[in-house]
Design an enzyme around this catalytic site. Sequence first.
Site, mmCIF file in Angstrom:
data_model
loop_
_atom_site.group_PDB
_atom_site.id
_atom_site.type_symbol
_atom_site.label_atom_id
_atom_site.label_comp_id
_atom_site.label_asym_id
_atom_site.label_seq_id
_atom_site.Cartn_x
_atom_site.Cartn_y
_atom_site.Cartn_z
ATOM 1 C CG ASP A 194 -2.278 0.613 0.941
ATOM 2 O OD1 ASP A 194 -2.308 1.847 0.804
ATOM 3 O OD2 ASP A 194 -3.290 -0.106 0.872
ATOM 4 C CG HIS B 247 -5.136 3.874 0.765
ATOM 5 N ND1 HIS B 247 -4.766 2.581 0.481
ATOM 6 C CD2 HIS B 247 -6.374 4.042 0.228
ATOM 7 C CE1 HIS B 247 -5.731 1.980 -0.196
ATOM 8 N NE2 HIS B 247 -6.717 2.850 -0.356
ATOM 9 C CB SER C 144 -9.212 0.845 -0.646
ATOM 10 O OG SER C 144 -8.327 1.051 -1.695
#
Length: 544
Positions: free
Chosen positions: A76, A297, A467
């Site tokens: 990620d 994220h 996600s």
Amino acid sequence: MSFVARLPYSRLALLGLLTFASFSSRAQTAPTPEQVRRWQHLDLQADGVPGISADKAYRELLGSRVPTPVLVAVIDSGIDTAHVDLKPILWRNAKEMAGNGVDDDKNGYVDDVRGWNFLGGKDGQNIAVETLEQTRIVAQYRAQFEGAKRKKLSVDDQVKFDQYQRAKKSFEKDLDEENKQLAYLKEAYSNNTFSFGKMKQALNVAVLDTALLRQAAASRADVPSAGSLYAFLRRNHFASTDDALKSLDQAVTRSRNRVEKSLNPAYNPRPLVGDNLNNLAETGYGNPDSQGPDASHGTHCAGIIAGLRGNGLGADGVAGDMVRIMSVRSTPSGDERDKDVANSIRYAVDNGAQIISMSFGKDFSPEKAVVDDAMQYAAQKGVLLVHAAGNSSLNTDKDQNFPSARYLNGKFIPNEITVGASSRLNTSALTATFSNYGKQTVDVFAPGVDIYSSTPGNTYATYSGTSMAAPVVAGIAAVLKSYFPQLTALQLKQIIEQSATPYHTQVLRPGSKEMVDFATLSKSGGIANLYEAVKLADQMMAKK
């Protein structure tokens, strides 16, 4: 590119869409705090929420069992290594000594104590924003193919020409949309700044926080929007209007970066890394900063998988504290490169990961073969890959999204499970409007709308996207592997698919106004369910 749903689906979009005058229309449908913060863990029958029944599984099936350690890699944007909800469960490479400039474990990566960063240079600098793949294709072939006649090209060049034409069309469309979005967000920021300022004047305060707005809603009939603004801030986990504006300002920055960098053919940050992009077999480049310049994220995804459960802080992860999280950074703001993805998978596998969570994807994959090779390597080593389906409302049985569910030869990747996003409402909105889908290429759906999880600096936020759905399933796989360590990657995938709770709710097909049976949108026809997965694993083990 990280798969947080882009506007208008994220909470940042709501800031852009909602102005002072329209807050009241949203306040009436505010979910309870329990539904907002933990809805993915709830059960349809017990709680009326189509979650994964994690609480029920721990309460009824796992309480007396002893888990074993499991390592999950999160490929990620990076993970905040100091976050209070994550620090105890982060992987540490015990064979490596931090900061001594020596590859102690001889794995080809110097000082990789917490993981690795394939987006950094040896000098410690890191890429934050990259171009999109279609931008890179346009930059590479524009001089050669712009204005060229296809029939006059060689067969090999015709293939490249066709790819260039597809990339150019996508590039121009994305650039036009992003310019419009940037203008819209800037206007929204200005409008909200003005509206919040007017309310501050009306209440004669410098800061509009939730405590003050709650009091004003009860005592100031002359400021009727105070109550709806209070509900908006609470629902989206903002402490004040200043925090809300800060988030919207960040959205403006991201949009500007897409226009000026990700969609700019002249922009190329890659020399910072110092590798040879043409050498797809190259390894060892990058640096040990597995957190990177913006770990929002990745930190959010890590928290969904294994944020500490039951500690009263923030949000609970799906998996328990026997799970460890490895951070492998290959996903910038913009599109990841195939070479980095392949190396990230191999790094995770070689350093002991049993499950890999991959919440990223893109429209083009010019070096897909090298990614396929890495996925085959993971399959040979018995590692499960969990991939987000994507946020483009596409039927991936027909439309391309990479990494895909199939190899270049058309065969399905046996150790990869692809995840679509569902919401907390068992209504026509059960399927996330942004989620990709496909009866053949999306294996299962999982909660991916309004998911509350960790963000850098000991903070928490609500994000939406496939996600978020992929790490939910990675968490389920981690629980199964922890309590049933003999399960193989293929068995984990089989159990998760077969134990998914089937739904035949009539839903809007993503990207359309057509009503369809939810079960037609994925291979399993259902939503991943930890309780049922544990029961099925028990049955499978009993037969051995």
